[in-house]
Scaffold this motif. Structure first.
Motif, short mmCIF file in Angstrom:
data_model
loop_
_atom_site.label_atom_id
_atom_site.label_comp_id
_atom_site.label_asym_id
_atom_site.label_seq_id
_atom_site.Cartn_x
_atom_site.Cartn_y
_atom_site.Cartn_z
N ALA A 235 -5.01 3.10 4.43
CA ALA A 235 -4.63 4.10 3.42
C ALA A 235 -5.78 4.29 2.45
O ALA A 235 -6.02 5.39 1.94
CB ALA A 235 -3.37 3.66 2.70
N GLY B 9 0.77 -1.25 0.00
CA GLY B 9 0.00 0.00 0.00
C GLY B 9 0.80 1.30 0.00
O GLY B 9 0.26 2.34 0.35
N LYS B 10 2.06 1.25 -0.43
CA LYS B 10 2.87 2.48 -0.47
C LYS B 10 2.22 3.56 -1.31
O LYS B 10 2.06 4.68 -0.88
CB LYS B 10 4.23 2.21 -1.12
CG LYS B 10 5.23 1.57 -0.26
CD LYS B 10 6.56 1.49 -0.99
CE LYS B 10 6.42 0.86 -2.34
NZ LYS B 10 6.20 -0.58 -2.26
N SER B 11 1.86 3.19 -2.57
CA SER B 11 1.34 4.20 -3.48
C SER B 11 0.03 4.77 -2.98
O SER B 11 -0.22 5.97 -3.10
CB SER B 11 1.15 3.62 -4.88
OG SER B 11 2.33 2.97 -5.27
N THR B 12 -0.82 3.90 -2.41
CA THR B 12 -2.10 4.38 -1.90
C THR B 12 -1.87 5.35 -0.75
O THR B 12 -2.50 6.41 -0.68
CB THR B 12 -2.97 3.18 -1.43
OG1 THR B 12 -2.97 2.21 -2.47
CG2 THR B 12 -4.38 3.60 -1.11
N THR C 268 5.60 -0.24 -9.15
CA THR C 268 6.31 1.00 -9.37
C THR C 268 7.70 0.67 -9.87
O THR C 268 8.38 -0.16 -9.29
CB THR C 268 6.41 1.79 -8.05
OG1 THR C 268 5.14 1.71 -7.42
CG2 THR C 268 6.77 3.22 -8.29
N LYS D 73 -4.23 -1.31 5.90
CA LYS D 73 -5.36 -2.15 5.50
C LYS D 73 -6.11 -2.71 6.70
O LYS D 73 -6.56 -3.86 6.69
CB LYS D 73 -4.91 -3.31 4.59
CG LYS D 73 -4.06 -2.87 3.39
CD LYS D 73 -4.00 -3.93 2.32
CE LYS D 73 -2.98 -3.55 1.27
NZ LYS D 73 -2.88 -4.51 0.18
N GLY E 55 0.75 -2.64 -12.12
CA GLY E 55 0.53 -2.33 -10.70
C GLY E 55 1.81 -2.35 -9.89
O GLY E 55 1.81 -2.58 -8.71
N ASP F 96 -8.88 -1.99 7.52
CA ASP F 96 -10.30 -2.14 7.16
C ASP F 96 -10.61 -3.53 6.64
O ASP F 96 -11.77 -3.93 6.56
CB ASP F 96 -10.66 -1.09 6.10
CG ASP F 96 -9.81 -1.24 4.85
OD1 ASP F 96 -10.35 -1.60 3.80
OD2 ASP F 96 -8.58 -1.04 4.92
N GLN G 209 -3.02 6.90 -7.54
CA GLN G 209 -1.62 6.56 -7.73
C GLN G 209 -0.91 7.47 -8.72
O GLN G 209 -0.39 7.04 -9.73
CB GLN G 209 -1.52 5.10 -8.15
CG GLN G 209 -2.37 4.28 -7.20
CD GLN G 209 -1.87 2.87 -7.03
OE1 GLN G 209 -1.16 2.37 -7.87
NE2 GLN G 209 -2.25 2.25 -5.95
N1 LIG Z 1 -8.59 -2.71 1.75
C1 LIG Z 1 -7.52 -1.94 1.58
N2 LIG Z 1 -6.81 -2.02 0.45
C2 LIG Z 1 -5.73 -1.22 0.30
C3 LIG Z 1 -5.35 -0.30 1.31
N3 LIG Z 1 -4.23 0.33 0.89
C4 LIG Z 1 -3.93 -0.16 -0.34
N4 LIG Z 1 -4.84 -1.09 -0.70
C5 LIG Z 1 -4.90 -1.86 -1.96
O1 LIG Z 1 -3.76 -2.70 -2.04
C6 LIG Z 1 -3.30 -2.79 -3.38
C7 LIG Z 1 -1.84 -2.39 -3.47
O2 LIG Z 1 -1.70 -1.03 -3.13
P1 LIG Z 1 -0.57 -0.10 -3.72
O3 LIG Z 1 -0.69 1.21 -3.05
O4 LIG Z 1 -0.55 -0.14 -5.20
O5 LIG Z 1 0.70 -0.91 -3.21
P2 LIG Z 1 2.23 -0.56 -3.38
O6 LIG Z 1 2.88 -1.04 -2.14
O7 LIG Z 1 2.41 0.86 -3.76
O8 LIG Z 1 2.67 -1.48 -4.57
P3 LIG Z 1 3.97 -1.23 -5.52
O9 LIG Z 1 3.87 0.15 -6.07
O10 LIG Z 1 3.84 -2.25 -6.58
O11 LIG Z 1 5.13 -1.44 -4.64
C8 LIG Z 1 -4.22 -1.90 -4.21
O12 LIG Z 1 -5.21 -2.70 -4.78
C9 LIG Z 1 -4.81 -0.95 -3.18
O13 LIG Z 1 -6.10 -0.49 -3.54
C10 LIG Z 1 -6.14 -0.24 2.51
O14 LIG Z 1 -5.89 0.51 3.44
N5 LIG Z 1 -7.20 -1.09 2.58
#
Ligand SMILES: Nc1nc2c(ncn2[C@@H]2O[C@H](COP(=O)(O)OP(=O)(O)OP(=O)(O)O)[C@@H](O)[C@H]2O)c(=O)[nH]1
Length: 610
Positions: free
Chosen positions: A167, A21-24, A58, A136, A56, A138, A44
């Motif tokens: 996030a 969830g970094k990007s979120t 980065t 996450k 999906g 939730d 994102q």
């Molecule tokens: N239910 C839920 N889903 C989340 C939350 N935060 C992120 N997600 C979901 O998790 C998935 C990955 O989130 P990203 O933010 O893309 O993850 P990331 O760590 O940035 O991934 P990379 O950029 O590939 O490293 C996405 O489908 C988001 O919608 C949260 O707080 N709750």
């Protein structure tokens, strides 16, 4: 922008295992600080490339400056986004060098994963302050308490220091910002000092040239000033400086402690080397400790499908590598495939992403040879030592593999792998690792049902399909990360694949002698299924030198494409013949055997289906 008092600046990164969830979280931080508006279009925003959105993941780190008011004081928070995939971990360490703190994000359901461990140690070793965040919450299966205990056990961080957030829904995200302000120290630097700017990333813009992302460790910088690169000693005039919001926004000046960008007439990204220090002309400073440049782990040959496309492909490669300085390019040629290049990538995903960008952004289709890792040979033949001018060589192309008689030792690269898995899969994973010639170094229970394993792997045993195999035998639950661990002695040989006695250059590989028979047999079997039958029998063989170690025979078959049109209408018959001729253009001729050009890639991929 005016000078920001250094004590009101915070430079930080978000680090996490992929998909945690970094990007979120970065999007939410940008929204809270009003850097972007809260619409779906901005999902994102930091993932800019098309491949990043599609896959999906980065690929390139992006940065953004956020303004935030905390208890009546305005702060400037510089966020540096980092990629999550193991292939791109060099981007993580490069971003961290511009920071004083990190937000360590862990998924409340998945808990600590292999990359969480690797990223934690990168930050810990860089002595950054670490803010653990459990994301996450939730989710229905979220178990933040369990994850907090894991964090305490593995990283020695008290459970009450973790912030539980969502996030996605924005829950407690503001608390994270507050913690950044409280816990991350401001950068230690002074605007009155001479300019000292660290280049921590660079991108290429077709119109403006190189855009270098810089962190100022001292002094200030403005348009019109003359600067010098400590690395190349070249001099430039600054055309533009500014901050990233996350798009470039020009400012009058950049000051010590700030993170921003600089444009100074640099034509190639190699002029803005990552880790380089920039200083003012005639005011030299002691360069900042640069960091290790990215080291390619996987090499493959790349050739145009049609030699007539050579120049187009050359210019596409030049442009794409302007933007991705971690790809190494050497000119290469082969009797069978013509003129081309040998490219070095950080890993297989990096290679796939690069290939996909060539197709999407430059409309180029290419022939890629089987990937190989950088082996070494200690030479014993005086003739070869003289020819190379040294007694140890690196082999990145199977065609250059020196014969055993002229070598005293072959060496293979190794990596230290970290696997985190639920304990029910341990047996299968240990068998898989042994099968890959890996040696166990450590095994530790993170909690009652999660285990962390450390293994020393030969790199070539994991580059192609280890991750897929691990995922499939653990139903997706095990995670993996690795770091470079030097070279070890290995009994290597070169294996050729022959079609009716003619070598198929794309499929030549360097392999451990214990593995050659099984791999040769498998490749021959897969080729038999992939190569179409022809008018004559085809012998498919795997060979080591002159010795054949596996063989399959593809029986002759006469396919009369016009037979069913007998007596039929002539246009239909012509159409079929035309289609067949078009098909032939996609064929590659090896001796008298015609093989579809994509067959070899299919064969190499099939090899991973075990
Ligand atoms: N239910 C839920 N889903 C989340 C939350 N935060 C992120 N997600 C979901 O998790 C998935 C990955 O989130 P990203 O933010 O893309 O993850 P990331 O760590 O940035 O991934 P990379 O950029 O590939 O490293 C996405 O489908 C988001 O919608 C949260 O707080 N709750």
């Amino acid at each position: 922008m005016s000078a920001y008092p250094v004590e009101r600046i915070r430079n930080f990164s978000i680090i996490a295992h992929v998909d945690h969830g970094k990007s979120t979280l970065a999007d939410r931080l940008l929204e809270i600080t009003g850097t972007i508006s809260k619409t779906d279009h901005n999902k994102q925003v930091l993932d800019k490339l098309q491949v990043e959105r599609e896959r999906g993941i980065t690929v390139k780190a992006q940065s953004a400056s956020l303004f935030y008011n905390h208890e009546g004081i305005n702060y400037l928070l510089n966020l540096i986004d980092t990629p999550g995939h193991v292939d791109f971990s060099y981007e993580v360490s490069r971003s961290l060098s511009a920071c004083q703190g990190v937000i360590l994000v862990v998924d409340a359901n998945e808990g600590i994963q292999a990359q969480t461990v690797a990223n934690f140690y990168l930050a810990f070793e860089a002595q950054l302050s670490i803010i653990p965040v459990i994301n996450k919450i939730d989710l229905k299966n979220a178990d933040p308490e369990r994850v907090e205990k894991q964090i305490e056990k593995l990283f020695d961080i008290p459970t009450d220091e973790c912030i539980r957030i969502s996030a996605k829904q924005g829950t407690n995200v503001e608390k994270v910002l507050q913690k950044v302000i409280e816990k991350v120290p401001p950068p230690q630097c002074n605007t009155a000092d001479p300019l000292k700017a660290l280049v921590f990333d660079s991108t290429f813009d077709h119109y403006r040239g190189v855009i270098a992302n810089i962190a100022l460790f001292g002094g200030e910088i403005a348009k019109g000033q003359k600067i010098v690169s400590a690395h190349t000693k070249k001099r430039y005039e600054v055309h533009e400086v500014g901050i990233l919001t996350p798009n470039e926004q020009p400012t009058h000046k950049l000051y010590a402690g700030q993170v921003g960008y600089l444009i100074a007439g640099m034509k190639e990204v190699t002029e803005a080397q990552i880790g380089d220090t920039l200083f003012l002309y005639k005011q030299p400073v002691e360069p900042l400790p640069g960091f290790k440049s990215a080291k390619p782990m996987v090499f493959a040959g790349m050739y145009p499908i049609d030699q007539g496309e050579y120049n187009n492909l050359k210019s596409a490669l030049e442009r794409l590598t302007l933007n991705d300085s971690s790809v190494t390019v050497h000119r290469d040629s082969s009797l069978a495939l013509g003129a081309g290049w040998r490219l070095g990538f950080l890993g297989l995903l990096h290679m796939e992403v690069f290939n996909q960008r060539l197709e999407q952004e430059y409309n180029m289709s290419v022939i890629l040879t089987a990937p190989t890792v950088p082996y070494k040979a200690v030479l014993s033949s005086a003739k070869l030592i003289k020819a190379y001018g040294k007694d140890q060589i690196t082999i990145i192309n199977p065609a250059q593999f020196p014969d055993k008689l002229s070598v005293s030792e072959y060496l293979e690269p190794t990596v230290l792998g970290t696997i985190v898995t639920p304990h029910e899969y341990i047996g299968k994973i240990i068998t898989l690792c042994q099968d890959r010639r890996a040696v166990q170094k450590d095994m530790l229970y993170i909690d009652e049902n999660r285990v962390m394993l450390k293994y020393l792997f030969p790199l070539n045993e994991i580059v192609v399909d280890f991750y897929d195999a691990l995922k499939s035998l653990s139903s997706g639950y095990a995670s993996f990360d690795y770091e470079d661990a030097g070279y070890q002695s290995a009994d290597l040989i070169k294996m050729d694949i022959l079609l009716n006695g003619n070598p198929v250059e794309e499929l030549a590989t360097i392999i451990h002698s214990d593995k050659a028979h099984a791999a040769g047999k498998l490749l021959c079997e897969h080729l038999k299924e992939t190569v179409p039958r022809q008018l004559f029998d085809i012998a498919i063989q795997a060979a080591i030198g002159k010795k054949i170690i596996a063989r399959e025979t593809l029986k002759a078959y006469r396919k009369n494409v016009v037979a069913k049109c007998y007596g039929g209408d002539i246009t239909r018959r012509m159409k079929l013949l035309r289609r067949q001729a078009e098909g032939k253009r996609l064929m590659r001729k090896i001796g008298n055997v015609e093989v579809p050009r994509d067959a070899f890639i299919r064969v190499l991929k099939r090899e991973t289906d075990k």
